[in-house]
Each structure stands twice: as C-alpha cells, then as structure tokens.
Design an enzyme around this catalytic site. Structure first.
Site, PDB file in Angstrom:
ATOM      1  CE  LYS A  15      -3.846   2.129   2.610  1.00 40.59           C
ATOM      2  NZ  LYS A  15      -4.734   2.035   3.784  1.00 40.59           N
ATOM      3  CB  SER A  70      -7.995   4.100   2.980  1.00 34.23           C
ATOM      4  OG  SER A  70      -7.193   3.394   3.903  1.00 34.23           O
ATOM      5  CB  SER A  84      -8.481   1.323   5.843  1.00 38.70           C
ATOM      6  OG  SER A  84      -9.127   2.566   5.844  1.00 38.70           O
TER       7      SER A  84
END
Lengths: 481, 483
Positions: B75, B150, B174
């Site tokens: 990420k 997210s 997330s």
C-alpha cells in the site's frame, strides 16, 4: 529608579529552559553536540519525515527525575507527553512534543540568598520537551535558512511560582538554578550556546494589594546581566504606564540587549491556541519507587549542603565557602588540594579564591581547564605550610607553575628560593644593617616604633625574601633592644 | 500460477516448476493488462525483477522462507526507500522516501518481491478509494463499483490477481472493508502487533498495518513476517509472535461465537444479512455454539471515531507544510502564503475536511466537550469488547452494511460514506484484532464476514477463518475476466 517605585511591588516568575546534557536527542538517536555544520545532526525523525515515530530517550527522563529529587519536588508516578500545535518553519512536525497536563516534576522549591536573607522560591513544575531548530535569516538572499541540528534536543522547562519581588531576587534564583543543574550534571549551563535560557513573567501591583497585576512575558533572555536589565526596564515601563493612567496588557515582549528595552512581540489576542493533546505516538511515562530510590542514592551532595560542610569541617567563612561551592569542579578542586597538600584549609581556600581565580579569570579559563593541576598547587601550598618558602616567594613560584609544567619543589630548588633558616646568616645581615644605619637605630631606640618596618624591609631585601619574616622580626627586636 | 496461494507457490518455486523471475514477470504482465483497474500508483518492474533474481538464488541455496520469491505489493502508505511514496496525495506526488518502513524491511528480508505501490484513499481517509489524487480504483467484481477503502488498491489487486498478496492499513476498517467488498481475506491485527514505523500516520492511536490475501493461511504466512516488536515504534508491543500456521487446523468444537444484536439491526442490507446467517450456520456445523450478546455502546463508535481520528490527523498532517518535502506552491509571497497555498493546493477535499474537524475538536473551549468526551466513549466501547469477550471466544458480524456501491454514489455525501464503516470502527477504538473473510455473494458482489477476537488472538482468528475456508469455496472464486 524613580522615587515612585516605592509604592509599587514587583512580582516575577521565571520559566527556565535547561538543555539536558544527554548524548542523543530526546526522541531520536541523533547527536546533540553543538556547533556542527547545519543539518548534519538531524535524522529522519528530527526532520519530521512522513512515517517516522519518536522514541523517548530514557536518559532525559532520568535527568528530569534527578532534578526533581534535588528540589524536593513531587515526581509524577505517571506523566504524559502532549503535542503543542503551531506552524513555524523550524518546527518540523508542525507540533512540539512537550508535556502539558501531567508534567514529570511537580511542586518543589529552591532557597536563594539575597542581602544575607534566605528566601524560598516555589517551583511549580518542570517538564520535558523537545527543542525546535533554528531559522537563519542572514546570507540567504532574502530567504530563510533552516538548521535542524537543534531540533529534538531535550529540554527541561522549569517553571517557578511568582515568588520573586525584585530583579535581584530573579537573578539570584536563576544563578542558583544554574549552579544546581551543573552540580547535578544534567546541563552544561552554557548560556551562549543557549543551554540555559530564561523567559520572565513580570507584573507590578500597588504595595499591599493581594491580586497580581497584569503580566508581560519577556522571552528568551540568555544572560544573568540581561535578565536583571530586562526586568528592571520592564518594571519601569509598567509603572510609568500605570502612573500615567494607562493599563498593562498581557503580551509577550522581546528584550533587545543592544537598545536595552523590551518591545511587544504579540498580544494575548494574537496568542496561539496550541491545541494540546496527548501524543498518541508515545506511551505515558511510569516512574516507580525503585527508580526514585536508585536516583536518590546516586544524587551528588547539593550546593547548600556542601557549603555548610565547608564552613563546618574546614572552618571557612561564608564568602569563601560560597565561592568554592559555586561549581562542583571548583569544590572538588579545593578538596583535592586540601587533601594533597595537608595544609590548612584556609590557606588553600585563600590561594584558590585569590591567586588561582585571578589568573584563571585573566586567561578566561574555567577551573577544569586550569594549567595548574590540584597536585601542583598542593605541592606549592605544602611548602608554604612547612615554611620552606614565604607567601611572597610562593607567588613567584606560582607564576612558574602557571607557565610551565614543573613541580613547586623543582622550581624552588632550581631557583634557590628556599627560605634561609640558618640564624647565623640572618644575624650577620642584621648586624650589618644596624651598623650601616646608626641614625635609624637612634630613632627607634628613642621610641619611634615605625622605623622597625624599615629594618625588616632592609633585611628582607638583603636576603632576597628568602628569610622567614617571623624569624627576622624576632631577631631584630632582640638586637635593637 | 497466479491463482495459487503462497503455500502452493512456495512449493512450486522449490520444485523448480517455475522461478521467481517467471512468476514476477507473469504478475507484471497482468498488472499491465489490467491497468484500467487503477490499482497501482507505481509499478517497480525493474527492482521487482532484480529482487526476483535474488530470490531465485536464495531459493537455490536452500536458505529461503515461505515468502521468498513471492510477488507482493505495498500500500502506498508504507515508505519504500528510493521509491515514490505518495499516500494517495498530490502533497507527496514528488516524495521519494529515503528509508524503508519496518513492515517493508521485514517483507524484503523474508525475500518477498515488491511489484509496486498500491492506490489508496488520500492519507487513508476514505472508504471507497475515491479520495485518491490518482483517481478511483475499480472493483474487479464490478468495475463500476468501488473496491472500498482506504486500502482499495490492495483489495482490487489481490482479488484481480495483480499480486499474490498485499499490505493494507486499517484505522477504521480500511483493511476489512475493501477485503469484504473485493471478496478477499483481510486481517487487522491487535493495535501494537505490527510496527507503524514508516507507515504514514493518519490517526496514530488507531492505525494498524496488516495482510490482505486470498486465504487465511496466506494471511497467517504474511502476518508472520510483518508482526513483532519494533524499538522504533513505542506503541508496538513487546510480546512474542506465535507460529500462526501451527494452529490453523485446530478444531472449532465448543467455540463460543457471540453475535451482537446491535450488528444485525436496522441499516444492514437484508441480502447481506442472509449471507451472514448462512455463514454462521456453517460455523454451527463445525461445532461452534452461537450466542446473542449485546454491546450497547457500539452505536457511539462513529461519532467518537470522527472526533479522535480527525484530532490526531490534524496534528499528524501538520508536517506537510511545503517547507522540507512534498508539494510546495509556486512563488509564495511570504510564510503564511507558503503554508496556506501549499496545503490548500496539496490536500484534497476529504483530508481538509478531517483536518478542520480535528482542529475544531482540539480548540480551546471545545476540547473537553469533544476530545475528552470521545476518549471516554472509547473506554466504554473497549469495556463492551472486554465484557463480550469474557462471555464468548469471538464476535462475528457484518463488515459492511451493503456490498460494493457504485463509483460516485456516496462521494458527495460524507455522512453516508462514514456509515459504511459502522461495523468496523469500534474494533479500532478498542484495539482488538479482526478479520474479514469471503462468506458468499449477493447480486454478483462479494460479502464479507467479520470475526473479532481478543487482544493478540490473531492465531485463533486465523484458525477460525481457515476452518471455514476448508469447508467453503467463497474465497476461491475469481472475478470474471481475471481467471
């Protein structure tokens, strides 16, 4: 000061930032050494790069606790780091990690002496925080340079109660604190490098009034002299203002040492809302009894206790004891000299506070940098004590000690400075002087005692100072009868 | 080979069926082919192939770990040395991290091959990946739908087989929410289990990194490499990391599962509820006892979260000031101009909204009413979990109220968007670990089941998830076009 001063009472509280003498920063492993090339001692954490996290330096905590113990303060069993939010280019994270609601040290005190009287000044709290970097405005073609070497340096902010009533008391408190933190070995006390800085909260009120007047805060004063001047100036300004019907506004002022005046930086209305909240990156600090016991056991003898001991066990007077205990290295030097020379403590004290201090001052050196080690000074004092040399000759020897590396004994031997104790030799010279000066002999015998000094002088001159003055006096008196 | 799990790939790499270079190249080709998903912000092909070569050597020397040679993706919230690390923001569009996050170091050390950096909501603030400066990510199950957020890039990349597995971070859901919406397995560990060093902070007291994988076993393998005390993170916990794979097959006989009635009330889509009921029944067949419980303070989680997280973010994001790194506005006239324009132009709408909310909550006069109150609520919620988990072994419930919603559907309505995290947020406030596992489909879109455990009970969660995956095949489904 103006005559009206007498109707007013000054109230002062000080906030003193002491830079803790840790090797690395409070939340990173970067060095705290002063004077490096800009930004060479700032790691990712100090730069506030995305993703970095602070890790508390335990040594800073230890030093704060040492300080707390020394001022007999409450050590918080649980204290918390908080973020103080404001934007400034030399504050990399946009917040300073400090302590707010739960500081590590609370409620202690320090006794000061002013004009012979002792006064207790309360210390509200002392908290740990990180220093910011420096903004450099020179030589950047209209731009501002940022040096983050200092960012993250550990500070202990020591906040006093508004207990001081004059600039003199404020200076006495600041000096006392300065002496203490150096004693404790938690701060180098170097004011030029900013290791010990002071903000002063100053207000005035009519004598007898209970409530405090509105205060102004004078920021970042970095010498004892300036603290006194800045406070006195501010007191005068406030009194003049009040007496001419004006009002003191709560504000932050800056002291300009060149113009010797304070000027407004920002008012209360312009003051930041720092939006303190507990720093979620750091755990609360827990301090247990064992840790405190351990620190207490290792606490050095404090200045007041040492001064008392110097008076009691060495028989020193107040002044000598005060001077000799003003720093730990000086006190240690004194004790080492006494021990090594086996001389009377008073003699050692006189030489250290007199001859040695004068020479050090002249050369701009600290006791730790003295060219005359305690062993070499002790060697000299031992020869005074056993009357090998007189005090006067000793001063000559001291000069040699200062310049070179020989011992006092070597210098005395090489220069033939040994005191003449052979009474026959002294007697011969006395006889000669008496014979050469019949007029003065006549005067003395007719009752003019003052002439005696003339004979002593003549004898000592003849003997190049190497005779014992006591012996010369005694023999002269006998011969002149 | 892109459909294989880590354990199977590890076997293939050892038997010489394929090399890490071949495997890595296959994934790089897939990434290129499916670019329109917008899962990656940066693809590091060159360094990936180099790492694969090194992994092949290590495999040949016999000194390999399970992850050695496995293509993974990070990420873009994790700092990667020498590689652009954007956090999904214009603010960091030019930021090349000068150091590795601890998680990145650990995965590199295990020999994992990093394919690139994954798209995400800007500074991890969002539940749909639509707040990213780099544009929305498409859900492989329905390309008009969001992948969640997210960690939307992570969810989409793993579901679409554009990486074997990925890292994610979870502040209010997330990891779990995109895992649920993309039909993969996601684990948010106990707060403090995985180091936050080098993981760009959103809300420091809630952020936690974790694995996003296609199976519970893969999650166990990945967490094994990611977890552990880190002296660079004061909030990481110094307790031993168990062997997460050793207990995967433990029996679930007598397992006590609690179902909070607050999780199954109004607001939960009935089709989703139906899928969850079926999953719970499966657990009953595996020997578990089901018990209804109550956690009365759960309803306070969203308001408490939207005080605490923005408050922390308002300070965490102050370092993005245009002075030392990141975006700086053109020709600032003075310092204030530099700050206001750099931040005004560098941050997106949602980030600014949360900074403002947080600044407000911390302001003099409001601090007690908002921040202190929210912290009290947080303690109450933690108590709810403590009480519940003393009655039952784990808590189960939905991850999201609905399946993946359409791109553009909720972005204009922040409150509705915030409510998509209603079942996940309380877990972060309490700090306990939780997983999302694929539990079925409705309308062709995946549904996730949430399993919540006690502090540091990740091994138990993985065991419970794994046993389910042994008797179901929801986690093996492949979205159309990504076979």
């Amino acid at each position: 000061m103006t005559t009206s001063t007498s109707q007013w009472e000054t109230v002062i509280g000080l906030e003193i930032h002491t830079q803790l003498a840790t090797k690395s920063k409070i939340f990173s492993g970067a060095s705290t050494a002063y004077g490096a090339e800009p930004n060479t001692q700032a790691c990712a954490v100090d730069l506030g790069l995305p993703g970095v996290l602070p890790v508390l330096n335990k040594e800073a905590v230890r030093m704060a606790v040492i300080f707390g113990m020394a001022i007999e303060a409450q050590i918080a069993p649980y204290s918390v780091f908080a973020r103080k939010n404001y934007f400034y280019p030399d504050l990399p994270k946009g917040y300073q990690i400090s302590q707010f609601e739960l500081p590590i040290v609370g409620n202690g005190h320090l006794d000061i002496e002013v004009d012979g009287a002792t006064k207790r000044i309360g210390i509200t709290r002392a908290h740990l925080e990180e220093d910011a970097g420096k903004s450099l405005h020179e030589n950047f073609h209209g731009l501002t340079g940022i040096d983050l070497n200092r960012a993250g340096t550990p500070l202990l902010e020591i906040v006093s109660e508004p207990d001081m009533r004059s600039a003199k008391e404020a200076v006495a408190y600041m000096r006392k604190l300065h002496e203490l933190v150096r004693y404790l070995g938690i701060c180098d006390g170097n004011m030029q490098e900013g290791s010990f800085r002071c903000d002063a909260n100053v207000s005035v009120r009519p004598k007898g009034q209970k409530e405090f007047g509105t205060r102004a805060e004078i920021k970042n004063i970095n010498s004892f002299k300036f603290v006194e001047k800045a406070i006195n100036h501010e007191v005068e300004r406030q009194i003049e203002l009040l007496e001419s019907g004006g009002k003191v506004v709560q504000e932050t002022r800056l002291y300009d040492s060149v113009k010797d005046e304070t000027r407004s930086m920002r008012s209360k209305e312009e003051a930041n809302d720092y939006r303190y909240f507990p720093d979620p990156d750091l755990l609360p600090v827990f301090i247990d009894e064992d840790f405190k016991t351990e620190i207490k056991a290792a606490l050095p003898e404090l200045p007041d206790a040492k001064k008392q001991r110097f008076k009691d066990s060495y028989g020193l007077d107040e002044e000598s004891a005060t001077i000799l205990t003003s720093s730990r290295p000086l006190a240690d030097y004194f004790e080492a000299v006494v021990k090594a020379s086996a001389s009377e403590a008073k003699l050692c004290a006189n030489w250290i506070t007199g001859e040695l201090s004068a020479a050090l001052n002249k050369a701009g050196l600290d006791i730790t940098e003295s060219p005359v080690s305690h062993e070499r000074l002790a060697g000299l004092l031992a020869r005074i004590s056993d009357e090998t040399i007189s005090g006067k000759i000793a001063k000559q020897v001291f000069e040699e000690l200062w310049q070179g590396s020989s011992t006092a004994d070597d210098i005395i031997a090489a220069k033939g400075l040994k005191q003449i104790t052979d009474t026959g030799a002294i007697e011969a010279i006395i006889d000669k002087i008496i014979a050469d000066n019949p007029g003065q002999v006549e005067q003395y015998r007719s009752g003019k005692d003052k002439v005696f000094g003339f004979f002593v002088g003549q004898v000592m001159k003849e003997m190049q100072g190497k005779a014992s003055p006591g012996e010369v006096n005694k023999m002269l008196k006998d011969k002149l009868k | 080979m892109h459909n294989k799990t880590i354990a199977d790939l590890a076997k293939g790499l050892r038997s010489g069926e394929f090399s890490s270079v071949e495997l890595t190249q296959a994934f790089l080709d897939r990434i290129k082919r499916h670019q329109y998903l917008n899962a990656y912000i940066t693809v590091t092909d060159e360094s990936a192939l180099q790492a694969a070569k090194a992994a092949d050597l290590r495999l040949a020397s016999g000194d390999a770990e399970l992850l050695t040679g496995i293509p993974i993706a990070q990420k873009d919230i994790f700092c990667t040395q020498g590689v652009k690390t954007t956090c999904g923001s214009k603010m960091l569009d030019n930021f090349i991290a000068p150091y590795n996050a601890t998680v990145v170091d650990k995965l590199n050390h295990a020999g994992a091959v990093m394919l690139g950096k994954l798209n995400m909501d800007e500074f991890a603030m969002g539940s749909s990946n639509e707040t990213s400066f780099y544009g929305p990510v498409r859900n492989p199950w329905n390309t008009d739908s969001v992948p969640g957020g997210s960690s939307g890039g992570s969810g989409a990349a793993v579901a679409a087989r554009l990486a074997v597995c990925a890292t994610g971070t979870d502040t209010g859901g997330s990891i779990r929410q995109p895992a649920a919406l993309c039909g993969i397995t996601g684990l948010k560990p106990t707060y403090g289990r995985v180091s936050r060093y080098g993981m760009i902070a959103y809300a420091s007291s809630l952020d936690q990194g974790g694995p996003m994988t296609r199976s519970a076993e893969d999650a166990a393998i990945m967490l094994q490499a990611m977890a552990g005390f880190d002296e660079k993170d004061s909030t990481s916990v110094d307790c031993p990391v168990p062997d997460y794979r050793s207990g995967l097959n433990n029996s679930l006989e007598g397992l006590k599962i609690g179902l909070p009635k607050e999780f199954f009330g109004e607001g939960l889509n009935s089709d989703v509820a139906g899928v969850l009921e079926a999953a719970i029944s499966e657990y009953r067949r595996l020997g578990a006892e089901i018990k209804e419980i109550s956690m009365p303070n759960l309803k306070l989680a969203i308001p408490a979260y939207y005080v605490i997280a923005p408050a922390e973010c308002s300070a965490n994001l102050s370092r993005f000031d245009g002075v030392r790194f990141g975006y700086r506005c053109d020709s600032p006239v003075d310092l204030t101009d530099l700050y206001t324009r750099s931040r005004g132009e560098g941050f997106g709408k949602e980030v600014k909204r949360r900074i403002l909310m947080g600044t407000y909550a911390l302001s003099a006069g409001y601090y007690d009413a908002y921040y202190i109150k929210a912290q009290k609520v947080r303690r109450l919620i933690s108590e709810d979990f403590k009480n519940a988990l003393s009655e039952v072994d784990v808590i189960m419930g939905p991850v999201t109220p609905t399946t993946a919603f359409g791109i553009g559907e909720k972005i204009g309505n922040p409150i509705e968007m915030y409510l998509s995290d209603i079942y996940t947020i309380a877990i972060n406030l309490a700090g306990v670990p939780a997983m999302s596992i694929p539990a079925g489909f409705t309308g062709g879109k995946p549904v996730g089941l949430q399993i919540i455990g006690n502090y540091f009970a990740e091994d138990r969660l993985l065991n419970i998830a794994h046993r389910y995956q042994q008797v179901t095949d929801w986690h093996l489904q492949i979205p159309n076009g990504f076979e």
